[in-house]
Design a protein around this motif. Structure first.
Motif, PDB file in Angstrom:
ATOM      1  N   ALA A 189       0.784  -1.140   0.113  1.00 25.20           N
ATOM      2  CA  ALA A 189      -0.276  -0.024   0.419  1.00 25.20           C
ATOM      3  C   ALA A 189       1.489   1.425   0.068  1.00 25.20           C
ATOM      4  CB  ALA A 189      -0.640   0.116   1.060  1.00 25.20           C
ATOM      5  N   GLY A 190       0.405   1.784  -0.898  1.00 27.75           N
ATOM      6  CA  GLY A 190       1.338   3.480  -0.896  1.00 27.75           C
ATOM      7  C   GLY A 190       0.330   4.337  -0.385  1.00 27.75           C
ATOM      8  N   TYR A 191       0.933   6.279  -0.584  1.00 29.47           N
ATOM      9  CA  TYR A 191       0.207   7.192  -0.201  1.00 29.47           C
ATOM     10  C   TYR A 191       1.226   8.776  -0.359  1.00 29.47           C
ATOM     11  CZ  TYR A 191      -0.589  11.468   1.670  1.00 29.47           C
ATOM     12  OH  TYR A 191      -0.391  13.332   1.567  1.00 29.47           O
ATOM     13  N   GLY A 192       1.079   9.141  -1.900  1.00 32.40           N
ATOM     14  CA  GLY A 192       1.278  10.115  -2.365  1.00 32.40           C
ATOM     15  C   GLY A 192       1.591  11.464  -2.399  1.00 32.40           C
ATOM     16  N   TYR A 193       1.959  12.281  -2.778  1.00 35.46           N
ATOM     17  CA  TYR A 193       1.925  13.410  -2.021  1.00 35.46           C
ATOM     18  C   TYR A 193       2.108  14.271  -3.182  1.00 35.46           C
ATOM     19  CZ  TYR A 193       1.394  18.634  -0.631  1.00 35.46           C
ATOM     20  OH  TYR A 193       1.373  19.821  -0.652  1.00 35.46           O
TER      21      TYR A 193
END
Length: 215
Positions: free
Chosen positions: A135-139
């Motif tokens: 799972a990942g998060y990007g900004y």
């Protein structure tokens, strides 16, 4: 100019890598003489050259950690700045469509200076040799100069999987959802010929689904 390096971090068996770059671009070639020079007049070009000055700065940093033998984490922080230091030139007369002499209302060019910041984190779980889940998060943040809106922010969440089906085949799949929003007012120039929102500035929601079979 480029400097790169890497070092071990004594926390969760981590390793930090970094790349930093700075570039300078200069151009002072003389303007090409217009075939309409006599029509435009002596004040059409206020200088003999653009005397262009552009500089770029990039820093890219990656921290890879192993929480356990089966759980890994990767954090990436990237910052890029494009500095356009070209001087403003007030262009006098302009030939339009090879037939008409016009004086633009707004003569200075639109500068393309901007700053871009990216922060990403991916958590990967590998419980068995044949299965990987993550799972990942990007900004992503953009700061632009002389555009309809100055700042935009985008947040992206993702999930991915990899399955080794046999010794000669593996399957990959991923899904992500992102939302981008501009900050403050969206100011459109009513006199502009394209009185519409730009694709790279307007608010958007985006979904991506990908699947592939490698043999």
């Amino acid at each position: 100019f480029s400097v790169s390096g890497a070092t071990d971090v004594p926390i969760f068996m981590s390793r930090l890598t970094t790349t930093n770059q700075y570039s300078i671009w200069r151009q002072n070639d003389a303007f090409v003489q217009s075939p309409y020079a006599s029509t435009l007049g002596t004040d059409a070009l206020p200088a003999s050259s653009l005397n262009a000055k552009v500089e770029n700065f990039l820093t890219n940093n990656v921290l890879t950690s192993s929480f356990t033998d089966t759980l890994q984490n990767k954090v990436r922080v990237r910052y890029y700045e494009h500095m356009n230091r070209n001087p403003e030139l007030m262009i006098g007369n302009v030939i339009f469509a090879d037939t008409e002499l016009v004086t633009p209302e707004t003569s200075p060019p639109e500068y393309l200076a901007y700053k871009k910041t990216n922060i990403n984190e991916d958590l990967t779980w590998n419980p068995w040799r044949w299965l990987t889940l993550g799972a990942g998060y990007g900004y992503e943040h953009w700061h632009r100069v002389n555009r309809f809106t100055t700042n935009t922010n985008e947040h992206v969440g993702s999930a991915f999987a990899r399955v080794i089906l046999t010794d000669w085949a593996q399957w990959r799949a991923s899904y992500s959802y992102g939302a981008r929003r501009y900050v403050g007012e969206y100011e459109i120039d009513d006199s502009a010929w394209l009185n519409s929102r730009m694709f790279d500035l307007a608010n958007r929601n985006e979904q991506r689904a990908r699947s592939s079979l490698n043999i």
